[in-house]
Motif scaffolding. Sequence first.
Motif, PDB file in Angstrom:
ATOM      1  N   GLN A 151       0.825  -1.664   0.164  1.00 43.54           N
ATOM      2  CA  GLN A 151       0.095  -0.187  -0.080  1.00 43.54           C
ATOM      3  C   GLN A 151       1.179   1.227  -0.352  1.00 43.54           C
ATOM      4  O   GLN A 151       0.500   2.353  -1.059  1.00 43.54           O
ATOM      5  CB  GLN A 151      -0.721   0.551   1.477  1.00 43.54           C
ATOM      6  N   ALA A 152       2.049   0.750   0.457  1.00 45.23           N
ATOM      7  CA  ALA A 152       3.191   2.839   0.723  1.00 45.23           C
ATOM      8  C   ALA A 152       3.675   2.929  -0.627  1.00 45.23           C
ATOM      9  O   ALA A 152       3.393   4.120  -0.747  1.00 45.23           O
ATOM     10  CB  ALA A 152       3.528   2.726   1.609  1.00 45.23           C
ATOM     11  N   GLU A 153       3.544   1.677  -1.411  1.00 43.61           N
ATOM     12  CA  GLU A 153       4.753   1.466  -2.719  1.00 43.61           C
ATOM     13  C   GLU A 153       3.462   2.176  -3.702  1.00 43.61           C
ATOM     14  O   GLU A 153       3.507   3.605  -3.990  1.00 43.61           O
ATOM     15  CB  GLU A 153       4.412   0.573  -3.287  1.00 43.61           C
ATOM     16  N   ALA A 154       1.986   1.966  -3.383  1.00 39.92           N
ATOM     17  CA  ALA A 154       0.837   2.027  -4.233  1.00 39.92           C
ATOM     18  C   ALA A 154       0.627   4.321  -3.948  1.00 39.92           C
ATOM     19  O   ALA A 154       0.570   4.492  -4.720  1.00 39.92           O
ATOM     20  CB  ALA A 154      -0.206   1.483  -3.873  1.00 39.92           C
ATOM     21  N   LYS A 155       0.922   4.190  -3.067  1.00 35.31           N
ATOM     22  CA  LYS A 155       0.456   5.821  -2.523  1.00 35.31           C
ATOM     23  C   LYS A 155       1.872   6.273  -3.147  1.00 35.31           C
ATOM     24  O   LYS A 155       1.557   7.437  -3.571  1.00 35.31           O
ATOM     25  CB  LYS A 155       0.564   5.825  -1.276  1.00 35.31           C
ATOM     26  N   ARG A 156       2.930   5.978  -2.948  1.00 29.32           N
ATOM     27  CA  ARG A 156       4.338   6.328  -3.258  1.00 29.32           C
ATOM     28  C   ARG A 156       3.810   6.749  -4.841  1.00 29.32           C
ATOM     29  O   ARG A 156       4.341   7.661  -5.287  1.00 29.32           O
ATOM     30  CB  ARG A 156       6.063   6.015  -3.052  1.00 29.32           C
ATOM     31  N   ILE A 157       3.773   5.739  -5.633  1.00 27.84           N
ATOM     32  CA  ILE A 157       3.614   5.769  -7.240  1.00 27.84           C
ATOM     33  C   ILE A 157       2.058   6.626  -7.571  1.00 27.84           C
ATOM     34  O   ILE A 157       2.839   7.388  -8.715  1.00 27.84           O
ATOM     35  CB  ILE A 157       3.385   4.403  -7.851  1.00 27.84           C
ATOM     36  N   LEU A 158       1.020   7.396  -6.939  1.00 28.92           N
ATOM     37  CA  LEU A 158       0.046   7.786  -7.281  1.00 28.92           C
ATOM     38  C   LEU A 158       0.858   9.239  -7.167  1.00 28.92           C
ATOM     39  O   LEU A 158      -0.467  10.114  -7.684  1.00 28.92           O
ATOM     40  CB  LEU A 158      -0.865   7.426  -6.747  1.00 28.92           C
TER      41      LEU A 158
END
Length: 215
Positions: A151-158
Amino acid sequence: MTALKIDLVSDIACPWCAIGYARLQQALQTLPDLKVKLEWHAFELNPDKNAPQEPILPALSRKYGRSEDEMRAAQANMMDIASELGLNFEKMQQRFTCNTFDAHRLVKWAATEDKATAMKLALFDAYFGKAKDVSDSEVLAECASKSGLDQAEAKRILAGDDYAKDVSEDIANYQQAGISSVPAFIINQKYLISGAQEPEQLAQALKQITSESPS
C-alpha cells in the motif's frame, strides 16, 4: 497444448468490461487444452481529469440521449447479469463518474508483480460493488493492498507520475488502431473480438482462432 495471447483493452469504469472478463473466464473453463496469456490495456471512458464528478444515471442519460428511467433499467439488467457471473455490482447505480487514469497506472504497476488481474478485479469491485471513487488515491491504495500489493508503494506511485507514459501510450496506440469501444479482445495481435460476448460465443471464437493458429 495450444497457446493464445489475449490483449484485453478495457476501462475500470466500464461495467461491460467486468462482465466481459468474467465471461471470458467461463469460456476458458470449457477449453482446458488452451493456454492463455492475458495482458490488460488501458482505455478511458472519461478522459477529462478536470471534469466534475456527477451521479452516473443523469450522466449516462445525457451521454446516450435516453431517459434516466431507461438508463436505470439498463443498469439493473447489467446488475442481474453480473450477479449470475459472481460479480458484485450492488451499488453500480449509486456511483459517480470519475477519471481512471491513475487506476490504470496502478494496473500497469501491478502487472510487474503479476497481479494485474487481481488489481483490475479489486477496482471493479470498489467501483461497481461499493460505489467508491476510483480516482481517489486512498481508495486506489486500498485496492492495491487487497490485490496483495504494498500500500505504501502504491501511494508513492500515485504521488508521482510512474507508469503515466505507459498508460498514455496504451490509450493512444489502441485509439490509432481503431478501438473506439470496450471491452476489446485482441487475439494473437491479429483477431479482434468486440464487446462482452456470451461465454459460448467467446469459446467458439477462440476455438476457431486456435484451429487457424499454429500450436
